[in-house]
Design a protein around this motif. Structure first.
Motif, mmCIF file in Angstrom:
data_model
loop_
_atom_site.group_PDB
_atom_site.id
_atom_site.type_symbol
_atom_site.label_atom_id
_atom_site.label_comp_id
_atom_site.label_asym_id
_atom_site.label_seq_id
_atom_site.Cartn_x
_atom_site.Cartn_y
_atom_site.Cartn_z
ATOM 1 N N VAL A 99 0.884 -1.149 0.000
ATOM 2 C CA VAL A 99 0.000 0.000 0.000
ATOM 3 C C VAL A 99 0.928 1.207 0.000
ATOM 4 N N SER A 100 1.237 1.732 -1.147
ATOM 5 C CA SER A 100 2.219 2.820 -1.246
ATOM 6 C C SER A 100 2.036 3.543 -2.556
ATOM 7 N N GLY A 101 2.372 4.816 -2.572
ATOM 8 C CA GLY A 101 2.356 5.582 -3.805
ATOM 9 C C GLY A 101 3.701 5.513 -4.494
ATOM 10 N N LEU A 102 3.823 6.156 -5.626
ATOM 11 C CA LEU A 102 5.101 6.182 -6.321
ATOM 12 C C LEU A 102 6.112 6.976 -5.505
ATOM 13 N N PRO A 103 7.333 6.472 -5.370
ATOM 14 C CA PRO A 103 8.328 7.118 -4.514
ATOM 15 C C PRO A 103 8.940 8.354 -5.161
ATOM 16 N N GLU A 104 9.404 9.245 -4.308
ATOM 17 C CA GLU A 104 10.042 10.463 -4.777
ATOM 18 C C GLU A 104 11.443 10.169 -5.304
ATOM 19 N N GLY A 105 11.744 10.612 -6.524
ATOM 20 C CA GLY A 105 13.078 10.481 -7.070
ATOM 21 C C GLY A 105 13.390 9.170 -7.767
ATOM 22 N N ALA A 106 12.632 8.129 -7.538
ATOM 23 C CA ALA A 106 12.912 6.841 -8.165
ATOM 24 C C ALA A 106 12.300 6.791 -9.562
ATOM 25 N N THR A 107 12.846 5.901 -10.399
ATOM 26 C CA THR A 107 12.343 5.717 -11.759
ATOM 27 C C THR A 107 11.646 4.366 -11.848
ATOM 28 N N LEU A 108 10.398 4.374 -12.260
ATOM 29 C CA LEU A 108 9.647 3.135 -12.442
ATOM 30 C C LEU A 108 10.087 2.494 -13.752
ATOM 31 N N GLN A 109 10.673 1.306 -13.690
ATOM 32 C CA GLN A 109 11.147 0.614 -14.898
ATOM 33 C C GLN A 109 10.133 -0.397 -15.416
ATOM 34 N N ASN A 110 9.353 -0.999 -14.512
ATOM 35 C CA ASN A 110 8.443 -2.065 -14.934
ATOM 36 C C ASN A 110 7.318 -2.190 -13.916
ATOM 37 N N GLY A 111 6.090 -2.476 -14.396
ATOM 38 C CA GLY A 111 4.976 -2.751 -13.497
ATOM 39 C C GLY A 111 4.441 -1.500 -12.833
ATOM 40 N N GLY A 112 4.076 -1.668 -11.547
ATOM 41 C CA GLY A 112 3.580 -0.553 -10.771
ATOM 42 C C GLY A 112 2.085 -0.330 -10.831
ATOM 43 N N GLU A 113 1.405 -1.032 -11.719
ATOM 44 C CA GLU A 113 -0.042 -0.873 -11.854
ATOM 45 C C GLU A 113 -0.771 -1.870 -10.959
ATOM 46 N N ASP A 129 17.267 4.042 -9.702
ATOM 47 C CA ASP A 129 17.586 5.377 -9.183
ATOM 48 C C ASP A 129 17.070 5.560 -7.757
ATOM 49 N N THR A 130 17.239 4.529 -6.939
ATOM 50 C CA THR A 130 16.791 4.602 -5.552
ATOM 51 C C THR A 130 17.989 4.729 -4.610
ATOM 52 N N HIS A 131 17.709 5.028 -3.371
ATOM 53 C CA HIS A 131 18.734 5.095 -2.333
ATOM 54 C C HIS A 131 18.063 4.772 -0.999
ATOM 55 N N LEU A 132 18.846 4.624 0.061
ATOM 56 C CA LEU A 132 18.329 4.157 1.339
ATOM 57 C C LEU A 132 17.288 5.074 1.970
ATOM 58 N N GLU A 133 17.251 6.328 1.608
ATOM 59 C CA GLU A 133 16.320 7.260 2.238
ATOM 60 C C GLU A 133 14.921 7.234 1.611
ATOM 61 N N ILE A 134 14.756 6.544 0.496
ATOM 62 C CA ILE A 134 13.438 6.451 -0.136
ATOM 63 C C ILE A 134 12.615 5.395 0.603
ATOM 64 N N LYS A 135 11.366 5.721 0.897
ATOM 65 C CA LYS A 135 10.504 4.877 1.715
ATOM 66 C C LYS A 135 10.374 3.448 1.178
ATOM 67 N N ILE A 136 10.275 3.271 -0.141
ATOM 68 C CA ILE A 136 10.085 1.920 -0.674
ATOM 69 C C ILE A 136 11.289 1.021 -0.407
ATOM 70 N N VAL A 137 12.463 1.594 -0.254
ATOM 71 C CA VAL A 137 13.661 0.793 0.028
ATOM 72 C C VAL A 137 13.615 0.282 1.465
ATOM 73 N N ARG A 138 13.140 1.085 2.376
ATOM 74 C CA ARG A 138 13.142 0.748 3.801
ATOM 75 C C ARG A 138 11.923 -0.042 4.242
ATOM 76 N N GLU A 139 10.752 0.244 3.692
ATOM 77 C CA GLU A 139 9.523 -0.246 4.305
ATOM 78 C C GLU A 139 8.673 -1.160 3.441
ATOM 79 N N ILE A 140 8.916 -1.212 2.162
ATOM 80 C CA ILE A 140 7.997 -1.920 1.278
ATOM 81 C C ILE A 140 8.070 -3.425 1.478
ATOM 82 N N PHE A 141 6.932 -4.056 1.399
ATOM 83 C CA PHE A 141 6.864 -5.506 1.452
ATOM 84 C C PHE A 141 6.016 -5.941 0.267
#
Length: 196
Positions: A99-113, A129-141
């Motif tokens: 349950v998450s929106g598109l992350p700030e600064g990252a590039t969607l390469q595939n899927g996401g719908e 184009d992600t890094h440790l401070e982006i929410k999807i890297v830390r919290e996404i399941f």
């Protein structure tokens, strides 16, 4: 699920489905002396609570899946086809949800719908184009892969260990061969379960 269990031929009483919240139903399951195994997927805080309750009764077997992705470390001299195949298997084999929106600064390469009309399921998704401070890297399941670049072995170990979660440590053949070519290993990498 219950009709499918019955249709598969399980005898009555072999599988029990208990609906409820963690503070009542979950606590009762974790503490019950005749339940020998508990599997939980969720937060680290609740996972610790379940393990504590289980240890105070019959020391039942507890499996905890407590968030974030386990890092797959791929060096530049790895067999990229094998590395990508194993990384994809690790991310997408156990299809979860988010349950998450598109992350700030990252590039969607595939899927996401969205996938389907019910629940919060999405298509297999990859962000770059992600890094440790982006929410999807830390919290996404769920079935979402993220690419994080690294500059050195020390940098990748630091990034891989920068987590409060008890993660797995994967070292497929491609990674082992790359490490052997570099003349060093990943012994500094923390992991609760280790697969080689």
């Amino acid at each position: 699920m219950a009709p499918l269990i019955a249709e598969a031929g399980f005898p009555p009483g072999v599988v029990s489905i208990v609906n409820g919240y963690g503070y009542d139903a979950g606590a009762a399951i974790a503490a019950h002396p005749h339940i020998e195994k508990v599997a939980y997927t969720g937060s680290t805080l609740v996972g610790r609570w379940i393990a504590e309750i289980a240890s105070q009764t019959n020391l039942k077997n507890v499996t905890l899946e407590l968030g974030r992705k386990s890092p797959n470390i791929i060096f530049d001299n790895a067999d990229i086809t094998q590395a990508v195949n194993w990384a994809a298997h690790g991310v997408f084999w156990n299809h979860g949800y988010i349950v998450s929106g598109l992350p700030e600064g990252a590039t969607l390469q595939n899927g996401g719908e969205r996938h389907g009309e019910k629940g919060y399921f999405i298509q297999p998704t990859i962000f770059t184009d992600t890094h440790l401070e982006i929410k999807i890297v830390r919290e996404i399941f769920g079935q979402v892969g993220v690419e994080i670049k690294f500059s050195s072995e020390e940098d990748v170990i630091r990034q891989a260990n920068d987590s409060q979660y008890g993660l797995e440590k994967h070292q497929p053949g491609a990674a082992r061969r790359a490490q052997a070519a570099r003349g060093r290993g990943m012994g500094e990498r923390k992991g609760k379960s280790v697969y080689i």
